[in-house]
Scaffold this active site. Sequence first.
Site, PDB file in Angstrom:
ATOM      1  N   GLY A 169       0.753  -1.229  -0.214  1.00  8.73           N
ATOM      2  CA  GLY A 169      -0.026   0.036   0.052  1.00  8.73           C
ATOM      3  C   GLY A 169       0.864   1.262   0.051  1.00  8.73           C
ATOM      4  O   GLY A 169       0.498   1.924   0.812  1.00  8.73           O
ATOM      5  N   ARG A 183       0.556   6.270  -1.359  1.00  6.62           N
ATOM      6  CA  ARG A 183       0.247   7.318  -1.031  1.00  6.62           C
ATOM      7  C   ARG A 183       0.350   7.484   0.244  1.00  6.62           C
ATOM      8  O   ARG A 183       0.552   6.407   1.026  1.00  6.62           O
ATOM      9  CB  ARG A 183      -1.525   7.790  -1.069  1.00  6.62           C
ATOM     10  N   VAL A 190      -4.150  -7.221  -1.664  1.00  5.20           N
ATOM     11  CA  VAL A 190      -3.291  -8.149  -0.396  1.00  5.20           C
ATOM     12  C   VAL A 190      -3.705  -9.332  -0.137  1.00  5.20           C
ATOM     13  O   VAL A 190      -3.149 -10.226   0.573  1.00  5.20           O
ATOM     14  CB  VAL A 190      -2.646  -7.025   0.461  1.00  5.20           C
ATOM     15  N   ASN A 220       1.751  -2.176   5.395  1.00  5.00           N
ATOM     16  CA  ASN A 220       1.098  -0.794   5.522  1.00  5.00           C
ATOM     17  C   ASN A 220      -0.315  -0.879   4.859  1.00  5.00           C
ATOM     18  O   ASN A 220      -1.119   0.073   5.517  1.00  5.00           O
ATOM     19  CB  ASN A 220       2.165   0.341   4.839  1.00  5.00           C
ATOM     20  N   SER A 233      -2.697   0.793  14.569  1.00  4.70           N
ATOM     21  CA  SER A 233      -3.566   2.144  14.850  1.00  4.70           C
ATOM     22  C   SER A 233      -3.759   2.244  16.395  1.00  4.70           C
ATOM     23  O   SER A 233      -4.167   1.249  17.016  1.00  4.70           O
ATOM     24  CB  SER A 233      -4.921   2.181  14.153  1.00  4.70           C
ATOM     25  N   TYR A 284     -12.784  -1.801  11.911  1.00  4.41           N
ATOM     26  CA  TYR A 284     -11.444  -1.367  11.970  1.00  4.41           C
ATOM     27  C   TYR A 284     -10.663  -1.569  13.104  1.00  4.41           C
ATOM     28  O   TYR A 284      -9.567  -2.223  13.098  1.00  4.41           O
ATOM     29  CB  TYR A 284     -11.384   0.137  11.437  1.00  4.41           C
ATOM     30  N   ALA A 330     -11.216  -3.695  15.579  1.00  2.46           N
ATOM     31  CA  ALA A 330     -10.859  -4.966  15.709  1.00  2.46           C
ATOM     32  C   ALA A 330      -9.884  -5.633  14.993  1.00  2.46           C
ATOM     33  O   ALA A 330      -9.136  -6.623  15.089  1.00  2.46           O
ATOM     34  CB  ALA A 330     -12.139  -6.142  15.304  1.00  2.46           C
ATOM     35  N   LYS A 364      -7.341  -4.037  13.834  1.00  7.78           N
ATOM     36  CA  LYS A 364      -5.915  -3.596  14.266  1.00  7.78           C
ATOM     37  C   LYS A 364      -5.579  -4.201  15.683  1.00  7.78           C
ATOM     38  O   LYS A 364      -4.373  -4.407  15.727  1.00  7.78           O
ATOM     39  CB  LYS A 364      -6.012  -2.138  14.484  1.00  7.78           C
ATOM     40  N   ILE A 408      -2.576  11.225  11.897  1.00  8.90           N
ATOM     41  CA  ILE A 408      -1.775  11.597  10.769  1.00  8.90           C
ATOM     42  C   ILE A 408      -2.391  12.294   9.739  1.00  8.90           C
ATOM     43  O   ILE A 408      -3.305  11.824   9.093  1.00  8.90           O
ATOM     44  CB  ILE A 408      -0.922  10.240  10.176  1.00  8.90           C
TER      45      ILE A 408
END
Length: 252
Positions: A16, A19, A68, A94, A146, A159, A161, A163, A192
């Site tokens: 990833g 960007r 992925v 990433n 995260s 999300y 869960a 991470k 970020i």
Amino acid sequence: MERNESTSRPVALVTGATRGIGRSIALAFAQKGYDLAFCYRSNQAEAVTLMADIERAGARVLSHQLDVSDEAAVTTFFGRLEQQYGRLDVLVNNAGQTRDGLLVSMEKTDMEAVLATNVVGTMLFCREAVKLMLPARSGSIVNLSSVSAVRANKGQTNYAASKGAVEALTRALAVEVGKKGIRVNAVAPGVIKTEMTGELLDNFEKQLKQRLLARKFGEPSDIAEAVLFLARPENHYITGQVLTVDGGLVLG
């Protein structure tokens, strides 16, 4: 999109990478003397631009478009990487996906998509990377987690869960491969400034900054520096750890 030439330079693979945080990480490794491999999901134009920037930094580069979570595609990519470089020193997982929404109304497809990218994809890349690293009895894997794993916002059940699973995976894999000379760690970014978070930061800048002890948002380069730190061979005594880079968000 490749240059077929073997190398004795260290090699880093970033998923990833076209960007934001991923791009910053890839360029940071190129500037530190690594040759690069990276993958991306959809934007070929950004991949071409990144490839040119990596080459301008003096590094060789291999790129590959894939999902992925697609096992066959991941295996093919690693085959190309091994053919071109013959080694892998660092893997940075990433690539990530968000599909926020309240769990009570969340579609199963949104649960599965986030888990497929963030968990299954990370596991597939770790598996193939370990195969390349074992003969050398060295290597470093850095997974992107995260702060949501420990301090989630509303609408982030899928999300958060995913991470949390990444952090558990990091520790478990560190146990599996530690005696083989392979280290596995994670970086957990906070807020970020990237294209993905741009609208959120614009709408809630004041509220978010009040929660940050640093009183400012992080930059992709802040995460890249943390990844470089964990990947350095000199830091051989660090494994199975999660490095939080959040400007004090968790404590705020």
